[in-house]
Design a protein around this motif. Structure first.
Motif, PDB file in Angstrom:
ATOM      1  N   ALA A  58      -1.036   3.792  -0.776  1.00 31.83           N
ATOM      2  CA  ALA A  58      -2.034   3.811   0.295  1.00 31.83           C
ATOM      3  C   ALA A  58      -1.542   3.013   1.496  1.00 31.83           C
ATOM      4  CB  ALA A  58      -3.354   3.225  -0.211  1.00 31.83           C
ATOM      5  N   LYS A  59      -1.757   3.547   2.681  1.00 31.88           N
ATOM      6  CA  LYS A  59      -1.431   2.825   3.903  1.00 31.88           C
ATOM      7  C   LYS A  59      -2.278   1.566   3.987  1.00 31.88           C
ATOM      8  CE  LYS A  59      -1.245   3.327   8.938  1.00 31.88           C
ATOM      9  NZ  LYS A  59      -1.465   4.248  10.085  1.00 31.88           N
ATOM     10  N   ASN A  60      -1.660   0.483   4.405  1.00 29.30           N
ATOM     11  CA  ASN A  60      -2.350  -0.798   4.538  1.00 29.30           C
ATOM     12  C   ASN A  60      -2.690  -1.013   6.014  1.00 29.30           C
ATOM     13  OD1 ASN A  60      -3.201  -3.441   4.618  1.00 29.30           O
ATOM     14  ND2 ASN A  60      -1.586  -4.210   3.287  1.00 29.30           N
ATOM     15  N   PRO A  61      -3.961  -0.853   6.408  1.00 33.43           N
ATOM     16  CA  PRO A  61      -4.300  -0.999   7.829  1.00 33.43           C
ATOM     17  C   PRO A  61      -4.091  -2.419   8.346  1.00 33.43           C
ATOM     18  CG  PRO A  61      -6.290  -0.786   6.503  1.00 33.43           C
ATOM     19  CD  PRO A  61      -5.133  -0.523   5.582  1.00 33.43           C
ATOM     20  N   LYS A  62      -3.994  -3.384   7.434  1.00 32.21           N
ATOM     21  CA  LYS A  62      -3.770  -4.770   7.856  1.00 32.21           C
ATOM     22  C   LYS A  62      -2.295  -5.086   8.046  1.00 32.21           C
ATOM     23  CE  LYS A  62      -7.985  -6.521   5.680  1.00 32.21           C
ATOM     24  NZ  LYS A  62      -8.571  -7.500   4.726  1.00 32.21           N
ATOM     25  N   ASP A  63      -1.426  -4.296   7.414  1.00 31.15           N
ATOM     26  CA  ASP A  63       0.017  -4.474   7.557  1.00 31.15           C
ATOM     27  C   ASP A  63       0.703  -3.160   7.226  1.00 31.15           C
ATOM     28  OD1 ASP A  63       2.663  -5.162   7.608  1.00 31.15           O
ATOM     29  OD2 ASP A  63       2.451  -6.984   6.420  1.00 31.15           O
ATOM     30  N   PRO A  64       0.935  -2.300   8.219  1.00 37.00           N
ATOM     31  CA  PRO A  64       1.523  -0.970   7.971  1.00 37.00           C
ATOM     32  C   PRO A  64       2.872  -1.008   7.273  1.00 37.00           C
ATOM     33  CG  PRO A  64       0.626  -1.121  10.196  1.00 37.00           C
ATOM     34  CD  PRO A  64       0.609  -2.511   9.631  1.00 37.00           C
ATOM     35  N   ARG A  65       3.563  -2.165   7.285  1.00 37.16           N
ATOM     36  CA  ARG A  65       4.875  -2.267   6.640  1.00 37.16           C
ATOM     37  C   ARG A  65       4.771  -2.459   5.130  1.00 37.16           C
ATOM     38  NH1 ARG A  65       7.077  -7.246   9.925  1.00 37.16           N
ATOM     39  NH2 ARG A  65       4.962  -7.872   9.291  1.00 37.16           N
ATOM     40  N   LYS A  66       3.578  -2.757   4.637  1.00 36.15           N
ATOM     41  CA  LYS A  66       3.406  -3.035   3.212  1.00 36.15           C
ATOM     42  C   LYS A  66       2.360  -2.094   2.620  1.00 36.15           C
ATOM     43  CE  LYS A  66       4.741  -7.915   3.502  1.00 36.15           C
ATOM     44  NZ  LYS A  66       4.318  -9.306   3.213  1.00 36.15           N
ATOM     45  N   ALA A  67       2.816  -0.948   2.157  1.00 39.52           N
ATOM     46  CA  ALA A  67       1.897   0.001   1.528  1.00 39.52           C
ATOM     47  C   ALA A  67       1.371  -0.565   0.222  1.00 39.52           C
ATOM     48  CB  ALA A  67       2.605   1.325   1.294  1.00 39.52           C
ATOM     49  N   ILE A  68       0.217  -0.065  -0.216  1.00 40.95           N
ATOM     50  CA  ILE A  68      -0.453  -0.573  -1.412  1.00 40.95           C
ATOM     51  C   ILE A  68      -0.224   0.395  -2.560  1.00 40.95           C
ATOM     52  CG2 ILE A  68      -2.686  -1.219  -2.404  1.00 40.95           C
ATOM     53  CD1 ILE A  68      -3.598  -1.794   0.507  1.00 40.95           C
ATOM     54  N   GLY A  69       0.424  -0.078  -3.613  1.00 40.31           N
ATOM     55  CA  GLY A  69       0.701   0.752  -4.774  1.00 40.31           C
ATOM     56  C   GLY A  69       1.625   0.042  -5.728  1.00 40.31           C
ATOM     57  N   MET A  70       2.013   0.736  -6.803  1.00 36.98           N
ATOM     58  CA  MET A  70       2.891   0.159  -7.807  1.00 36.98           C
ATOM     59  C   MET A  70       4.176   0.952  -7.977  1.00 36.98           C
ATOM     60  SD  MET A  70       0.286  -0.972 -10.899  1.00 36.98           S
ATOM     61  CE  MET A  70       0.129   0.677 -11.556  1.00 36.98           C
ATOM     62  N   GLY A  71       4.176   2.200  -7.551  1.00 33.43           N
ATOM     63  CA  GLY A  71       5.283   3.099  -7.845  1.00 33.43           C
ATOM     64  C   GLY A  71       4.833   4.168  -8.826  1.00 33.43           C
ATOM     65  N   TYR A  72       4.168   3.726  -9.894  1.00 30.53           N
ATOM     66  CA  TYR A  72       3.600   4.635 -10.896  1.00 30.53           C
ATOM     67  C   TYR A  72       2.086   4.619 -10.731  1.00 30.53           C
ATOM     68  CZ  TYR A  72       3.066   6.848 -15.528  1.00 30.53           C
ATOM     69  OH  TYR A  72       2.782   7.714 -16.568  1.00 30.53           O
ATOM     70  N   LEU A  73       1.424   5.758 -10.979  1.00 31.90           N
ATOM     71  CA  LEU A  73      -0.023   5.903 -10.789  1.00 31.90           C
ATOM     72  C   LEU A  73      -0.369   5.644  -9.319  1.00 31.90           C
ATOM     73  CD1 LEU A  73      -1.269   4.205 -14.089  1.00 31.90           C
ATOM     74  CD2 LEU A  73      -0.826   6.621 -13.654  1.00 31.90           C
ATOM     75  N   GLY A  74      -1.588   5.183  -9.058  1.00 28.97           N
ATOM     76  CA  GLY A  74      -2.008   4.987  -7.678  1.00 28.97           C
ATOM     77  C   GLY A  74      -2.939   3.814  -7.544  1.00 28.97           C
ATOM     78  N   PRO A  75      -3.180   3.350  -6.319  1.00 26.36           N
ATOM     79  CA  PRO A  75      -4.112   2.244  -6.117  1.00 26.36           C
ATOM     80  C   PRO A  75      -5.537   2.681  -6.398  1.00 26.36           C
ATOM     81  CG  PRO A  75      -3.467   3.173  -4.020  1.00 26.36           C
ATOM     82  CD  PRO A  75      -2.638   3.869  -5.060  1.00 26.36           C
ATOM     83  N   THR A  76      -6.375   1.730  -6.732  1.00 27.97           N
ATOM     84  CA  THR A  76      -7.791   2.015  -6.951  1.00 27.97           C
ATOM     85  C   THR A  76      -8.488   2.226  -5.616  1.00 27.97           C
ATOM     86  OG1 THR A  76      -7.840   0.718  -8.993  1.00 27.97           O
ATOM     87  CG2 THR A  76      -9.940   1.089  -7.886  1.00 27.97           C
ATOM     88  N   VAL A  77      -9.286   3.279  -5.529  1.00 30.07           N
ATOM     89  CA  VAL A  77     -10.125   3.517  -4.359  1.00 30.07           C
ATOM     90  C   VAL A  77     -11.537   3.086  -4.733  1.00 30.07           C
ATOM     91  CG1 VAL A  77     -11.038   5.234  -2.749  1.00 30.07           C
ATOM     92  CG2 VAL A  77      -8.678   5.421  -3.570  1.00 30.07           C
ATOM     93  N   SER A  78     -12.038   2.063  -4.054  1.00 30.58           N
ATOM     94  CA  SER A  78     -13.352   1.502  -4.362  1.00 30.58           C
ATOM     95  C   SER A  78     -14.285   1.792  -3.194  1.00 30.58           C
ATOM     96  CB  SER A  78     -13.230  -0.012  -4.599  1.00 30.58           C
ATOM     97  OG  SER A  78     -14.484  -0.576  -4.922  1.00 30.58           O
TER      98      SER A  78
END
Length: 251
Positions: A58-78
């Protein structure tokens, strides 16, 4: 067949997916996310080498250089019940499948992998000859409008090939390898999930890692005293994966 050696139990901390951060400025009145499908690496056990996997970032609107994820699966959407969500999904996977041999077996009509139509009907290949990877995201369990439901024939490939029923909201804002979906979140508080739904290859796409949690929250739940933060294992945004963490790519 790859064989896994005996592995010692309970030596790796439980990896907990990070929570995606919405951007409320793109579509006023809705939370907006950009989620990209990418290939990466993940170590499933301390004694195994990193494996090639697929995942959502997921794109990080607070820091576009650091996407949110692990590599496997995906980030939680809350999300909050009855507050709409808009997501732009981007396909940046390779055009050769992680399990290409399975794709070729499906393409060749292997009856164990590809359904055979009974007479008088004729079987139809589930994907074109020039497509080995295509994807679409389905939010599983939600009340979703048809054009955002991520059905198999909505699939789109990394190089912009579209299945016959491909659709997107706000077409002026997407490239050929993207699609925009919207969710009303008209559900009771619950834990749903999102996953790949690519025509003819859903099983191998999900097995490769394309799945994540989608949590519907209700402000009324606050009075129940339920676990939060690091104590709420499925969605903690403060506890990151400690094993196999991949470098954050730019979405």
């Amino acid at each position: 067949m790859t064989s896994t050696p005996p592995l010692e139990k309970y030596v790796d901390p439980l990896p907990t997916p990070l929570t995606a951060i919405p951007d409320p400025s793109v579509y006023p009145g809705a939370d907006y996310y950009e989620i990209t499908m990418r290939q990466g690496l993940w170590r499933f056990h301390r004694d195994l080498k990193p494996a090639t996997v697929w995942g959502y970032w997921a794109k990080n609107p607070k820091d576009p250089r650091k996407a949110i994820g692990m590599g496997y699966l995906g980030p939680t959407v809350s999300v909050t019940a009855d507050h709409p969500t808009v997501v732009k999904y981007r396909n940046k996977l390779p055009t050769t499948h992680l399990f290409q041999s399975v794709i070729e077996s499906i393409r060749s009509g292997d009856p164990q992998l590809a359904p055979t139509a009974p007479p008088p009907y004729k079987s139809k290949p589930p994907f074109p000859k020039n497509v080995s990877v295509w994807n679409v995201v389905h939010q599983h369990g939600g009340f979703t409008a048809p054009q955002s439901d991520g059905m198999p024939l909505h699939s789109f490939s990394p190089d912009g090939f579209h299945a016959e029923s491909y659709t997107t909201l706000d077409p002026s804002r997407v490239k050929p390898n993207e699609a925009i979906c919207a969710y009303t979140n008209h559900e009771r508080s619950s834990m749903l999930w999102y996953h790949d739904h690519g025509m003819g290859m859903t099983s191998v796409n999900v097995y490769a890692g394309l799945a994540g949690l989608y949590l519907i929250r209700d402000p009324a739940d606050e009075r129940l005293g339920l676990p939060r933060g690091e104590f709420e294992v499925p969605s903690s945004s403060r506890t990151g994966p400690s094993a196999g963490t991949a470098r954050s790519p730019t979405p």
